[in-house]
Every structure is written in structure tokens, then in C-alpha cells.
Design a protein around this motif. Sequence first.
Motif, mmCIF file in Angstrom:
data_model
loop_
_atom_site.group_PDB
_atom_site.id
_atom_site.type_symbol
_atom_site.label_atom_id
_atom_site.label_comp_id
_atom_site.label_asym_id
_atom_site.label_seq_id
_atom_site.Cartn_x
_atom_site.Cartn_y
_atom_site.Cartn_z
ATOM 1 N N HIS A 338 75.707 -47.670 49.306
ATOM 2 C CA HIS A 338 75.520 -47.804 47.862
ATOM 3 C C HIS A 338 76.185 -46.653 47.103
ATOM 4 C CE1 HIS A 338 73.010 -51.363 47.659
ATOM 5 N NE2 HIS A 338 72.301 -50.915 48.690
ATOM 6 N N ALA A 339 76.253 -45.462 47.710
ATOM 7 C CA ALA A 339 76.921 -44.332 47.054
ATOM 8 C C ALA A 339 78.407 -44.622 46.860
ATOM 9 C CB ALA A 339 76.732 -43.066 47.874
ATOM 10 N N HIS A 340 79.043 -45.142 47.889
ATOM 11 C CA HIS A 340 80.478 -45.449 47.777
ATOM 12 C C HIS A 340 80.711 -46.560 46.759
ATOM 13 C CE1 HIS A 340 81.973 -42.742 50.816
ATOM 14 N NE2 HIS A 340 81.146 -43.213 51.732
ATOM 15 N N ARG A 341 79.842 -47.576 46.757
ATOM 16 C CA ARG A 341 79.963 -48.648 45.761
ATOM 17 C C ARG A 341 79.818 -48.101 44.348
ATOM 18 N NH1 ARG A 341 78.908 -54.271 46.440
ATOM 19 N NH2 ARG A 341 77.470 -54.140 44.666
ATOM 20 N N CYS A 342 78.845 -47.221 44.170
ATOM 21 C CA CYS A 342 78.601 -46.644 42.850
ATOM 22 C C CYS A 342 79.808 -45.833 42.387
ATOM 23 C CB CYS A 342 77.351 -45.774 42.886
ATOM 24 S SG CYS A 342 77.021 -44.906 41.326
ATOM 25 N N LEU A 343 80.308 -44.949 43.248
ATOM 26 C CA LEU A 343 81.424 -44.072 42.865
ATOM 27 C C LEU A 343 82.687 -44.866 42.550
ATOM 28 C CD1 LEU A 343 80.877 -41.178 45.420
ATOM 29 C CD2 LEU A 343 80.594 -41.054 42.940
ATOM 30 N N SER A 344 82.876 -45.988 43.231
ATOM 31 C CA SER A 344 84.087 -46.780 42.983
ATOM 32 C C SER A 344 84.015 -47.540 41.665
ATOM 33 C CB SER A 344 84.311 -47.773 44.131
ATOM 34 O OG SER A 344 83.289 -48.765 44.146
ATOM 35 N N ALA A 345 82.789 -47.756 41.154
ATOM 36 C CA ALA A 345 82.630 -48.555 39.937
ATOM 37 C C ALA A 345 82.259 -47.737 38.707
ATOM 38 C CB ALA A 345 81.557 -49.631 40.163
ATOM 39 N N LEU A 346 81.944 -46.448 38.867
ATOM 40 C CA LEU A 346 81.520 -45.631 37.724
ATOM 41 C C LEU A 346 82.616 -45.548 36.669
ATOM 42 C CD1 LEU A 346 79.562 -42.574 39.173
ATOM 43 C CD2 LEU A 346 78.732 -44.199 37.474
ATOM 44 N N ARG A 347 82.212 -45.729 35.416
ATOM 45 C CA ARG A 347 83.155 -45.583 34.313
ATOM 46 C C ARG A 347 83.452 -44.095 34.055
ATOM 47 N NH1 ARG A 347 79.951 -49.172 30.077
ATOM 48 N NH2 ARG A 347 78.236 -48.814 31.552
ATOM 49 N N PRO A 348 84.625 -43.787 33.510
ATOM 50 C CA PRO A 348 85.045 -42.377 33.381
ATOM 51 C C PRO A 348 84.081 -41.496 32.605
ATOM 52 C CG PRO A 348 86.911 -43.843 33.012
ATOM 53 C CD PRO A 348 85.703 -44.713 33.104
ATOM 54 N N HIS A 349 83.370 -42.080 31.628
ATOM 55 C CA HIS A 349 82.506 -41.223 30.799
ATOM 56 C C HIS A 349 81.212 -40.835 31.508
ATOM 57 C CE1 HIS A 349 80.641 -45.179 29.967
ATOM 58 N NE2 HIS A 349 79.538 -44.494 29.699
ATOM 59 N N MET A 350 80.944 -41.419 32.679
ATOM 60 C CA MET A 350 79.682 -41.160 33.379
ATOM 61 C C MET A 350 79.802 -39.901 34.254
ATOM 62 S SD MET A 350 77.816 -43.644 32.263
ATOM 63 C CE MET A 350 76.433 -43.936 33.345
ATOM 64 N N ILE A 351 80.071 -38.773 33.628
ATOM 65 C CA ILE A 351 80.332 -37.531 34.364
ATOM 66 C C ILE A 351 79.072 -37.038 35.063
ATOM 67 C CG2 ILE A 351 81.044 -35.117 34.102
ATOM 68 C CD1 ILE A 351 82.794 -36.079 31.736
#
Length: 427
Positions: A338-351
Motif C-alpha cells: 500500500h505504501a508503494h501504491r500511495c507514493l505512485s499516486a500522490l499528487r504533487p501538493h501532498m508534501i
Amino acid sequence: MDTTRNTVLEAWMAEHGYSSNSLADTVNRALEELTGRHGGLDGSSVRDWKAGRVTWPKSATRKALEHVSGLPAVALGFVPRGRTPSSPAPPQQEDPDMKRRTLVGGIAAAAAAAAAPGTASPRRIGMSDVNRLNKRFAEIIASDHRHGGRLGIEQRAAALADEALNLQNAGSASQRVRSSLYASAAAFRSSAMWAAIDGRRYDIAKAHMREAQALAEMSGDQTIKFRIWSHAGTMYRHMGRPADAFAANDVARNLHLTRRDPLFASLGLARQGAIHGAAQDRTGTRRAFEQAQDAMLRADPADYRPVWMLAFYDQAELDSLALSAHLALGDYSTAEYHAHRCLSALRPHMIRSRAITTTRLAHAQLAQGAPEAATVTAMKVPAEAATQHARVTRMLQEFGAALRATAPGSSSVQTWTEHAATWRMAA
């Protein structure tokens, strides 16, 4: 049938910033508050009013519209059955309350127009004031996603909540505007609450929560009620109080809003899944996330949603919550997935979210016996988040302790120690 256009209603809608669809939605919500059943109006219903095809709506609809506008239906250009627009009621049958409102409203408008800047004359508070506050709210949301839990964000949000409340006493306003001001104040206060939660200032967060809940009740806005109670559930989860977390999150999940919009249902279920993980309930965790995913797939992306919802809840956030749950359960391989899925889909502003997810990924990798990969992952967290975000700082400290315990004397420990020292010097 007389189809004279209702120009009075059209003028009122233009003044208060309503489209046909938005007025229908607002009246539907008012109907729900008054009757317990969501209304069935849509934009075509309001267009029928404006065109004069419907000159006297049903009783419940009129009451809801009067609740929204603060005016009797006849003052909005509607004509009771048995009368026509060209044959007004005799003077003795005029509604004295309507006459008083019309007179007072006319005097107030004239006074406001004639008043010079800087005088103490009352002014009309309108949707332009609410829209200005909403722009400031969007700025708070953006700051939160960049930096998270900082005291400065909390303080700015609390100050803007007070500003929204002060506008209530700054002049006259329609019921819609007053409700919107309460909703704005509640939204700002809920952002102050979230900043305090994210910064682990839980006692302060609870004080913000109580204020936000009272304001949300006065606004009647279900979306902000959902946000506040859902935040409360997250707060109690972080505090290690799953029973309270379930109770708070259930308040959010039981709002009628979640039955109207599958995306709100999905968020409520995903946060429920994270609480199940903290409570060590594997079956509840799996079921909640399956239901959350199904609800997300059913949600119509074209539906209207508030800016705070649009800014953060998507597939990446759902995977972030699943990551948290599976870490708590000790299911580290699923957490890493789930971490890899999340990181691949995070939008740029979600720092801020990227820093948290990266740190959790490092924990999952270390727990699977991969200290080198885990150290490389942890070193990707930006120095600003590592030193200035309380939650990230604590998780990285825990990572360092776990690394030293599981791989003592290794090159990974030395590499991590040297890297962490550069963060401390930069702080």
C-alpha cells in the motif's frame, strides 16, 4: 396558464450568487433539516419557478425556501393559488412581517449606499464576503498539505474562524449567508483542530473540536460536520483510544451525507479500517477497506464536493490509511504494498503526506529484515519534514531506534546516524 417570469426570484438569486442547481441543492438540504427527508428538487425545478411555470411551490418546499432566504414566499415573487401577478392582495391582507422586512431592507440598502467609507453605518454582508473567506480557507488547506501540524497554521486558522464570526455582527445578512458564515468558521476551526492533531497537541485539538462542533451545528452543513467528527476519530486513534475513535467516526459515517455521496462513505470506511488496524482487528480491517474501495469506485467524480475533500481524498489517501492499518497489525508486506501504491499516486501538493508515507514505508521494510533498503527510503524524507513535523520526527526517531536494535554495528546504522546529524544541523 400564466407563465409570467418570476423576475423577483431571478434578481434575488443573482444577488445571492445562486445558480438553479445550487439553489435546488440548498433547498433540498433545508427540506432534510425540516422534515428529515432529503428533497427531490433539481435545477429544472428552480427553472420552472423562474419561468413562472410553477407559481406556488408545495408547502414543505415553500417553508424550506423561506428558511434559506429569510423571506416569505410572496416576497420572492411567488403567487398564492387563486391570485395572479396582476391582481395583488388588498392592502389589509398584506403580510405585516413582509412589509416590515421590505421597509427595513430598503432603508438599510439606501443607508449602506449613501454611507461614506469609514462610517459606522451597518452594511449588507453577502456571499462575496463568504467567498473571500473561502479563498483564505483554500490557502489554509494548501499550507496544511505542504507543512502539516505547525502551530502557525493552527493559529491562522483559529484567527480566521474568529473573523468569520465577527462578520455575523458586522451588518445585516440573509439566512443563507449567516449559515455560510457559521460553516466557514467551523471549517477554519476544524483546520485548527487538524493542525493541532497533526502536531500531537491533543488537549488543544479537543478544545478546537468542541468549538468547531458547536459552529457546525449552527451552520447545518453536513460536510463540515463530517469533517469534524472524522478528524475526531483520527485524533482518538492517534491517542491510542480505539473505542472513542470508533464512536466519533461513527457519528460522521451515520450522517445522511454518506448515503448521498459514496465518496464520503468511502472516506468514513477507510478511516474505520485504520481504527480496526489500531484495535488489532484483522477481519474488520479487511472488510472496511474492501467496502471503502467499492464505495470510491461508485462515486461520481463530477459531483460537487468541498475544497478540503477534493484536496486530499483519493486513491492515494485510501492506500495511505491501509498502510497505517497494516503497519499496526504487523502485516508488513501488505503495508509495503500500500505504501508503494500511495507514493505512485500522490499528487504533487501532498508534501506532508509523502513524508509520512515514506517514513512508514521505511518502517515496513525494516520490519521485513531489509535495513539497507529501509535506510535508503528513510533518507528520502525532506529535512524540513524530518525536523519540523512532529509526527514525522517521532516516526523517524522510532525508525532510528529500531534500526540500531535490529542491525547493531552495521553500515546502515552508521549511514543513518550521519544523515540524521545533517538534519539536526539544518534545523
